[in-house]
Scaffold this motif. Structure first.
Motif, PDB file in Angstrom:
ATOM      1  N   PHE A   2       0.874  -1.175   0.000  1.00  0.00           N
ATOM      2  CA  PHE A   2       0.000   0.000   0.000  1.00  0.00           C
ATOM      3  C   PHE A   2       0.911   1.225   0.000  1.00  0.00           C
ATOM      4  N   GLN A   3       1.202   1.762  -1.187  1.00  0.00           N
ATOM      5  CA  GLN A   3       2.120   2.881  -1.279  1.00  0.00           C
ATOM      6  C   GLN A   3       1.399   4.222  -1.289  1.00  0.00           C
ATOM      7  N   SER A   4       0.089   4.198  -1.058  1.00  0.00           N
ATOM      8  CA  SER A   4      -0.655   5.457  -0.977  1.00  0.00           C
ATOM      9  C   SER A   4      -1.965   5.212  -0.240  1.00  0.00           C
ATOM     10  N   THR A   5      -2.512   6.289   0.285  1.00  0.00           N
ATOM     11  CA  THR A   5      -3.816   6.213   0.931  1.00  0.00           C
ATOM     12  C   THR A   5      -4.870   5.793  -0.085  1.00  0.00           C
ATOM     13  N   GLU A   6      -4.681   6.201  -1.325  1.00  0.00           N
ATOM     14  CA  GLU A   6      -5.612   5.815  -2.399  1.00  0.00           C
ATOM     15  C   GLU A   6      -5.671   4.293  -2.556  1.00  0.00           C
ATOM     16  N   ARG A  66      -7.844   2.946   0.122  1.00  0.00           N
ATOM     17  CA  ARG A  66      -9.255   3.202  -0.203  1.00  0.00           C
ATOM     18  C   ARG A  66      -9.750   2.260  -1.291  1.00  0.00           C
ATOM     19  N   LEU A  67      -8.906   2.014  -2.295  1.00  0.00           N
ATOM     20  CA  LEU A  67      -9.285   1.117  -3.385  1.00  0.00           C
ATOM     21  C   LEU A  67      -9.628  -0.270  -2.832  1.00  0.00           C
ATOM     22  N   VAL A  68      -8.754  -0.832  -2.004  1.00  0.00           N
ATOM     23  CA  VAL A  68      -8.986  -2.177  -1.464  1.00  0.00           C
ATOM     24  C   VAL A  68     -10.156  -2.162  -0.484  1.00  0.00           C
ATOM     25  N   ALA A  69     -10.255  -1.159   0.368  1.00  0.00           N
ATOM     26  CA  ALA A  69     -11.388  -1.075   1.297  1.00  0.00           C
ATOM     27  C   ALA A  69     -12.704  -1.011   0.514  1.00  0.00           C
ATOM     28  N   VAL A  87      -2.112   6.248   7.409  1.00  0.00           N
ATOM     29  CA  VAL A  87      -2.851   5.038   7.774  1.00  0.00           C
ATOM     30  C   VAL A  87      -3.373   5.178   9.201  1.00  0.00           C
ATOM     31  N   ASP A  88      -4.141   4.180   9.630  1.00  0.00           N
ATOM     32  CA  ASP A  88      -4.651   4.185  10.999  1.00  0.00           C
ATOM     33  C   ASP A  88      -3.543   3.945  12.026  1.00  0.00           C
ATOM     34  N   HIS A  89      -2.632   3.015  11.709  1.00  0.00           N
ATOM     35  CA  HIS A  89      -1.568   2.648  12.653  1.00  0.00           C
ATOM     36  C   HIS A  89      -0.266   2.395  11.903  1.00  0.00           C
ATOM     37  N   VAL A  90       0.847   2.737  12.538  1.00  0.00           N
ATOM     38  CA  VAL A  90       2.176   2.456  12.017  1.00  0.00           C
ATOM     39  C   VAL A  90       2.898   1.584  13.031  1.00  0.00           C
ATOM     40  N   VAL A  91       3.557   0.535  12.541  1.00  0.00           N
ATOM     41  CA  VAL A  91       4.379  -0.320  13.397  1.00  0.00           C
ATOM     42  C   VAL A  91       5.807  -0.264  12.867  1.00  0.00           C
ATOM     43  N   ASP A  92       6.710   0.221  13.718  1.00  0.00           N
ATOM     44  CA  ASP A  92       8.131   0.285  13.366  1.00  0.00           C
ATOM     45  C   ASP A  92       8.713  -1.104  13.570  1.00  0.00           C
ATOM     46  N   THR A  93       9.319  -1.661  12.534  1.00  0.00           N
ATOM     47  CA  THR A  93       9.801  -3.048  12.580  1.00  0.00           C
ATOM     48  C   THR A  93      11.286  -3.167  12.909  1.00  0.00           C
ATOM     49  N   ASP A  94      11.992  -2.052  12.978  1.00  0.00           N
ATOM     50  CA  ASP A  94      13.435  -2.102  13.236  1.00  0.00           C
ATOM     51  C   ASP A  94      13.728  -2.809  14.558  1.00  0.00           C
ATOM     52  N   GLY A  95      14.647  -3.759  14.502  1.00  0.00           N
ATOM     53  CA  GLY A  95      15.094  -4.454  15.705  1.00  0.00           C
ATOM     54  C   GLY A  95      14.116  -5.476  16.259  1.00  0.00           C
ATOM     55  N   LEU A  96      13.017  -5.722  15.557  1.00  0.00           N
ATOM     56  CA  LEU A  96      12.015  -6.673  16.029  1.00  0.00           C
ATOM     57  C   LEU A  96      11.996  -7.912  15.154  1.00  0.00           C
ATOM     58  N   THR A  97      11.670  -9.040  15.761  1.00  0.00           N
ATOM     59  CA  THR A  97      11.465 -10.259  14.986  1.00  0.00           C
ATOM     60  C   THR A  97      10.084 -10.175  14.337  1.00  0.00           C
ATOM     61  N   PRO A  98       9.841 -10.950  13.298  1.00  0.00           N
ATOM     62  CA  PRO A  98       8.500 -10.954  12.694  1.00  0.00           C
ATOM     63  C   PRO A  98       7.407 -11.299  13.716  1.00  0.00           C
ATOM     64  N   PHE A  99       7.704 -12.188  14.651  1.00  0.00           N
ATOM     65  CA  PHE A  99       6.719 -12.544  15.677  1.00  0.00           C
ATOM     66  C   PHE A  99       6.419 -11.333  16.568  1.00  0.00           C
ATOM     67  N   GLU A 100       7.447 -10.574  16.926  1.00  0.00           N
ATOM     68  CA  GLU A 100       7.237  -9.370  17.748  1.00  0.00           C
ATOM     69  C   GLU A 100       6.432  -8.321  16.979  1.00  0.00           C
ATOM     70  N   VAL A 101       6.693  -8.193  15.691  1.00  0.00           N
ATOM     71  CA  VAL A 101       5.919  -7.253  14.869  1.00  0.00           C
ATOM     72  C   VAL A 101       4.457  -7.697  14.821  1.00  0.00           C
ATOM     73  N   ALA A 102       4.222  -8.985  14.634  1.00  0.00           N
ATOM     74  CA  ALA A 102       2.850  -9.505  14.604  1.00  0.00           C
ATOM     75  C   ALA A 102       2.134  -9.203  15.916  1.00  0.00           C
ATOM     76  N   ARG A 103       2.820  -9.386  17.027  1.00  0.00           N
ATOM     77  CA  ARG A 103       2.226  -9.061  18.344  1.00  0.00           C
ATOM     78  C   ARG A 103       1.846  -7.582  18.417  1.00  0.00           C
ATOM     79  N   ARG A 104       2.731  -6.728  17.911  1.00  0.00           N
ATOM     80  CA  ARG A 104       2.431  -5.280  17.925  1.00  0.00           C
ATOM     81  C   ARG A 104       1.214  -4.973  17.062  1.00  0.00           C
TER      82      ARG A 104
END
Length: 167
Positions: free
Chosen positions: A77-81, A84-87, A137-154
Motif C-alpha cells: 500500500f504505497q498510498s492512501t488511495e 481506499r481502493l482495497v477497502a 494510515v490508521d496505525h504504524v508499526v516500526d519493525t526495526d530491531g524486532l522479529t516478525p513474531f514481535e511485529v505480529a504481536r504489535r
C-alpha cells in the motif's frame, strides 16, 4: 489491511499473525494481494487491473459468506488511495483498519537485498519505499530491531481486533 514497502516483511508478519491466532476462537483468513496479481504475459492494462480488483473482491465476499471474523489483507500500500481502493472492494459495511509496517532505510535495504527472489534494488523500489513510509494510515508499526513474531504481536496490540490464542 497490512501494508508497507516491498521487502519490509508484510508476508512474513502475516504468517506470524496466523501463528498467533491459531489456538484462538476467531476465524482469520489471510489474503496476499500480490498472489492475486501474478499473471502472464506481464502487463498492466485495463484488463489486468480489472482482474486484480475482481480477485480480492471475490475473496472478501466469500470470507463474509463463510463468516470469517478477520480478513488480513497484505499488499504494497504505497498510498492512501491504494488503501481506499482495497477497502472499497470489501462487502458494504465492512470495517477496515490499516496498518503500515515501517523500517529505516538501512533495515529495509538489508531485508530487500537478502531475499534471493527479489530483483535488484531499482529506483522503482526505492520510490515505493518512500511512498509507503509516508502513506497516511490508521496505525504504524516500526519493525526495526524486532522479529516478525514481535511485529505480529504489535499489530494485534495496535488494532485490538486480532486476539492471540493462549500461549
Amino acid at each position: 489491511m497490512l501494508g508497507g514497502a516491498p521487502g519490509v516483511g508484510k508476508t512474513t508478519v502475516a504468517r506470524r499473525l496466523l501463528d498467533l491466532v491459531q489456538a484462538g476462537q476467531q476465524l482469520v483468513q489471510w489474503l496476499d494481494v500480490d498472489s492475486l496479481w501474478q499473471h502472464q504475459p506481464w502487463r498492466v492494462n485495463e484488463r489486468m487491473t480489472t482482474m486484480v480488483r475482481a480477485n480480492p473482491r471475490a475473496v472478501a465476499e466469500h470470507a463474509a459468506t463463510a463468516e470469517v471474523d478477520i480478513l488480513v489483507i497484505n499488499w504494497v500500500f504505497q498510498s492512501t488511495e491504494m488503501h481506499r481502493l482495497v477497502a472499497g472492494l470489501l462487502p458494504s459495511g465492512t470495517p477496515a483498519i490499516s496498518v503500515q509496517l515501517h523500517a529505516s532505510r538501512e533495515t529495509w535495504h538489508q531485508r530487500f537485498e537478502s531475499d534471493p527472489e527479489r530483483p535488484g534494488l531499482t529506483d522503482f523500489y526505492r520510490s515505493r519505499y518512500i511512498q509507503a513510509q509516508t502513506t497516511v494510515v490508521d496505525h504504524v508499526v516500526d519493525t526495526d530491531g524486532l522479529t516478525p513474531f514481535e511485529v505480529a504481536r504489535r499489530v494485534t496490540e495496535v488494532t485490538g481486533v486480532l486476539q492471540p490464542g493462549p500461549s
